[in-house]
Design a protein around this motif. Sequence first.
Motif, PDB file in Angstrom:
ATOM      1  N   THR A 131      11.102  -4.487   6.360  1.00  0.00           N
ATOM      2  CA  THR A 131      11.077  -5.991   7.060  1.00  0.00           C
ATOM      3  C   THR A 131       9.642  -6.529   6.761  1.00  0.00           C
ATOM      4  O   THR A 131       9.681  -7.791   6.894  1.00  0.00           O
ATOM      5  CB  THR A 131      11.280  -5.838   8.451  1.00  0.00           C
ATOM      6  OG1 THR A 131      12.796  -5.147   8.651  1.00  0.00           O
ATOM      7  CG2 THR A 131      11.444  -6.959   9.248  1.00  0.00           C
ATOM      8  N   ALA A 166       3.533  -3.349   9.801  1.00  0.00           N
ATOM      9  CA  ALA A 166       4.826  -3.117  10.218  1.00  0.00           C
ATOM     10  C   ALA A 166       4.449  -2.143  11.539  1.00  0.00           C
ATOM     11  O   ALA A 166       5.375  -2.402  12.404  1.00  0.00           O
ATOM     12  CB  ALA A 166       5.492  -2.084   9.215  1.00  0.00           C
ATOM     13  N   ARG A 191       7.268 -15.028  14.137  1.00  0.00           N
ATOM     14  CA  ARG A 191       7.194 -13.828  13.461  1.00  0.00           C
ATOM     15  C   ARG A 191       6.171 -14.094  12.334  1.00  0.00           C
ATOM     16  O   ARG A 191       5.229 -13.360  11.814  1.00  0.00           O
ATOM     17  CB  ARG A 191       8.573 -13.179  13.031  1.00  0.00           C
ATOM     18  CG  ARG A 191       8.102 -11.982  12.325  1.00  0.00           C
ATOM     19  CD  ARG A 191       7.574 -10.979  13.196  1.00  0.00           C
ATOM     20  NE  ARG A 191       8.306 -10.143  14.056  1.00  0.00           N
ATOM     21  CZ  ARG A 191       8.021  -9.282  15.125  1.00  0.00           C
ATOM     22  NH1 ARG A 191       6.884  -9.288  15.406  1.00  0.00           N
ATOM     23  NH2 ARG A 191       9.381  -8.803  15.861  1.00  0.00           N
ATOM     24  N   HIS A 246       8.975 -10.457   5.312  1.00  0.00           N
ATOM     25  CA  HIS A 246       8.344 -11.444   5.919  1.00  0.00           C
ATOM     26  C   HIS A 246       7.392 -11.771   5.080  1.00  0.00           C
ATOM     27  O   HIS A 246       7.079 -13.095   5.018  1.00  0.00           O
ATOM     28  CB  HIS A 246       8.020 -11.001   7.486  1.00  0.00           C
ATOM     29  CG  HIS A 246       8.853 -10.747   8.406  1.00  0.00           C
ATOM     30  ND1 HIS A 246       9.724 -11.879   8.908  1.00  0.00           N
ATOM     31  CD2 HIS A 246       9.300  -9.757   9.249  1.00  0.00           C
ATOM     32  CE1 HIS A 246      10.560 -11.374   9.711  1.00  0.00           C
ATOM     33  NE2 HIS A 246      10.135 -10.299   9.862  1.00  0.00           N
ATOM     34  N   ASN A 258       6.002  -3.104  15.113  1.00  0.00           N
ATOM     35  CA  ASN A 258       7.019  -2.305  15.437  1.00  0.00           C
ATOM     36  C   ASN A 258       8.050  -2.859  14.518  1.00  0.00           C
ATOM     37  O   ASN A 258       9.251  -3.047  15.558  1.00  0.00           O
ATOM     38  CB  ASN A 258       7.171  -2.550  17.094  1.00  0.00           C
ATOM     39  CG  ASN A 258       8.082  -1.116  17.397  1.00  0.00           C
ATOM     40  OD1 ASN A 258       8.114  -0.202  16.631  1.00  0.00           O
ATOM     41  ND2 ASN A 258       8.665  -1.404  18.464  1.00  0.00           N
ATOM     42  N   ILE A 259       7.976  -2.991  13.261  1.00  0.00           N
ATOM     43  CA  ILE A 259       9.216  -3.339  12.444  1.00  0.00           C
ATOM     44  C   ILE A 259       9.077  -2.130  11.408  1.00  0.00           C
ATOM     45  O   ILE A 259       8.082  -1.768  11.046  1.00  0.00           O
ATOM     46  CB  ILE A 259       9.077  -4.873  12.255  1.00  0.00           C
ATOM     47  CG1 ILE A 259       7.784  -4.992  11.416  1.00  0.00           C
ATOM     48  CG2 ILE A 259       9.480  -5.659  13.307  1.00  0.00           C
ATOM     49  CD1 ILE A 259       7.686  -6.372  10.674  1.00  0.00           C
ATOM     50  N   SER A 260      10.247  -2.425  10.936  1.00  0.00           N
ATOM     51  CA  SER A 260      10.133  -1.402   9.512  1.00  0.00           C
ATOM     52  C   SER A 260       9.386  -1.787   8.289  1.00  0.00           C
ATOM     53  O   SER A 260       8.935  -3.069   8.266  1.00  0.00           O
ATOM     54  CB  SER A 260      11.574  -1.270   9.019  1.00  0.00           C
ATOM     55  OG  SER A 260      12.099  -2.455   8.343  1.00  0.00           O
TER      56      SER A 260
END
Length: 222
Positions: free
Chosen positions: A192, A183, A165, A196, A187-189
């Motif tokens: 998040t 994001a 990731r 990262h 396909n993440i918030s």
Amino acid sequence: MAAFVILSNASPRVLSTLILSDVCFLYESLARALSEARIDVLDRCSTVAKAVAIVGESPPDLLLIDATFNGGLAAVGQLLAAATKTRIVVLAVTETEDSVLSWIRAGVSGYIPNTTRLADLPAMLQGIARGEQVCSAYIAGSILRELRDLGPQGKTSSSPSLTERERQVLRLIGSGRANKEIARELNISLATAKSHVHNLLGKLHLRHRGQVTAWLHGAERA
């Protein structure tokens, strides 16, 4: 104004250039002026997609980006990935620390201040094509401070252990994506994605995301 100058006795050579700008008269003026100085302007691109397609198929010596082009700064990473043999130069930059360093962090090979006379442009582009740059003493000092803040060479060119990731995030930052775009693509918030990015910068010993492009170039050369 005092200037930091690298001089060369090399003879001018014929250069091929591509211009990324949506201002038609800028392209026409540059094409006319540069063609008289052994610099061939191949085409004008009004979109990043067209520029990527051209440099990927037939890379010119220089890709000139209009500093006022919408999204030009964010597109440098994408253009660099496609134009591995092309030097990217940004035109008509306001010569302030924030402006110049933003473009350098993005990965350009050189810049032309907005105070440059058209008659001086060919020689400056020839210099950048040879790996040279003329800038004010103030900007030279800013660049030196930026290099110092990157830390020891071993830290910037080493290859820390990254998760899959984090490698994805690294590539997206390097291509100029903002946190919201990261994001969406992964396909993440947004929270998040920010987490990262924060963790990635810590592993790379970098203070801000603008230094990621420089780290990537250092890793490629290592």
